[in-house]
Scaffold this motif. Sequence first.
Motif, PDB file in Angstrom:
ATOM      1  N   ALA A  50      -3.562   0.582  -2.963  1.00 10.77           N
ATOM      2  CA  ALA A  50      -3.181  -0.805  -2.683  1.00 10.77           C
ATOM      3  C   ALA A  50      -2.925  -1.494  -4.018  1.00 10.77           C
ATOM      4  O   ALA A  50      -3.791  -1.499  -4.894  1.00 10.77           O
ATOM      5  N   MET A  51      -1.741  -2.045  -4.200  1.00 13.31           N
ATOM      6  CA  MET A  51      -1.382  -2.613  -5.506  1.00 13.31           C
ATOM      7  C   MET A  51      -0.690  -3.951  -5.363  1.00 13.31           C
ATOM      8  O   MET A  51       0.007  -4.200  -4.378  1.00 13.31           O
ATOM      9  N   GLU A  59       0.861  -1.174   0.000  1.00 14.16           N
ATOM     10  CA  GLU A  59       0.000   0.000   0.000  1.00 14.16           C
ATOM     11  C   GLU A  59       0.897   1.224   0.000  1.00 14.16           C
ATOM     12  O   GLU A  59       1.842   1.313   0.785  1.00 14.16           O
ATOM     13  N   LEU A  60       0.606   2.192  -0.872  1.00 15.82           N
ATOM     14  CA  LEU A  60       1.457   3.354  -1.046  1.00 15.82           C
ATOM     15  C   LEU A  60       0.600   4.603  -1.158  1.00 15.82           C
ATOM     16  O   LEU A  60      -0.447   4.592  -1.814  1.00 15.82           O
ATOM     17  N   LEU A  61       1.050   5.671  -0.502  1.00 14.58           N
ATOM     18  CA  LEU A  61       0.346   6.943  -0.626  1.00 14.58           C
ATOM     19  C   LEU A  61       0.749   7.602  -1.936  1.00 14.58           C
ATOM     20  O   LEU A  61       1.903   7.996  -2.124  1.00 14.58           O
ATOM     21  N   ASN A  62      -0.200   7.713  -2.866  1.00 15.37           N
ATOM     22  CA  ASN A  62       0.018   8.351  -4.165  1.00 15.37           C
ATOM     23  C   ASN A  62      -0.782   9.649  -4.263  1.00 15.37           C
ATOM     24  O   ASN A  62      -1.566   9.982  -3.355  1.00 15.37           O
ATOM     25  N   TYR A  63      -0.571  10.364  -5.364  1.00 14.13           N
ATOM     26  CA  TYR A  63      -1.238  11.652  -5.554  1.00 14.13           C
ATOM     27  C   TYR A  63      -1.926  11.686  -6.916  1.00 14.13           C
ATOM     28  O   TYR A  63      -1.368  11.240  -7.930  1.00 14.13           O
ATOM     29  N   ARG A  64      -3.118  12.255  -6.951  1.00 19.95           N
ATOM     30  CA  ARG A  64      -3.862  12.429  -8.197  1.00 19.95           C
ATOM     31  C   ARG A  64      -3.319  13.654  -8.945  1.00 19.95           C
ATOM     32  O   ARG A  64      -2.499  14.422  -8.434  1.00 19.95           O
TER      33      ARG A  64
END
Length: 334
Positions: A79-80, A65-70
């Motif tokens: 979650a990937m 799980e990683l904090l990404n940005y739009r």
Amino acid sequence: MVITDARAPDNPVAWANDAFLAATGYGADEIVGRNCRMLQGPATDRATVERIRGAIRSAEPISVELLNYRKDGTAFWNAMTITPVRDAEGVAFFYAAQADMTHVHQLELIMRGTNDHLERLVDARTQDLSAALEQKTALLHEVDHRVKNNLQVISSLMLLKARRTPEGEARDALQSMAERIGALSTAHRMLYSEGDCTHFNLGEFAAEFLADMNAGLDPDRRRVEADVEPIAVAAAMAAPLALLIHELTANALQHAFPDEREGRVSIAARRTESGMHLTIRDDGIGLAAAPPNPAGFGRNLVEMVVRQMRGTIAWSDAEPGTTVEIDIPIRGAS
């Protein structure tokens, strides 16, 4: 879903489905040909990024799980699961299935905040209850202390009056009442000194009572002995038990050994399945040989106290002496 080209420089995106585009806010032309690191931002965990890079270098599957940005800069939890796709020549693509888990993390934060709030409420309530219990305990101790002092004053006044009263029934009655009040005072003194003022230790009371009784006796002629287990009873039973034990012991000392006769009085108490069993025994002249005492009411008082505690009592000649057997129920006895 995203597919990256493992054989192209920098492993760029080769294809992304509509769900991925909707989740990130990018168009297909803004995604294809670029590395997925474009979704990373200031709060993206670098250690997790290194884990992903290590799995890609070694061509191993990984789930994180990683904090990404739009595109608009808003953060979301991604979650990937990244899986290498091989052909005859080796790893050709990486396939990534992804899900937006932001709502789960938000719920966890809400629950954590709720739990913290509940813990604070519980701690505050516990402190309030502890303070209230301390106040109640202090109040009960103070009540027992004042009752003990008042009883001692009353007992002293009665003894003073007895000394100024001519010998006879009136004097004897005053002295007997003063001794009974003294026994009650001892019980309240024990309650005052106990840390738990809601219970009364019968064994400790018996030791105190024994010392007081034997202090006024000639040890070579008469003696009171005790074998009392440390039975904890409710504080409400302290006064009745103190009065009961005093009355039976004092009566034995007064009536079982006429004409300076030597003797022993024993007090025994033990736990039973339903409560406790109390035995007062003397080796005196016995019930049948004791002269009648029209002015006395000790036996009636004892039986009244036993009934008050919902117990049973049996009197018998021990040959020599008298035995009194008492069974008293105790709530929560085992």
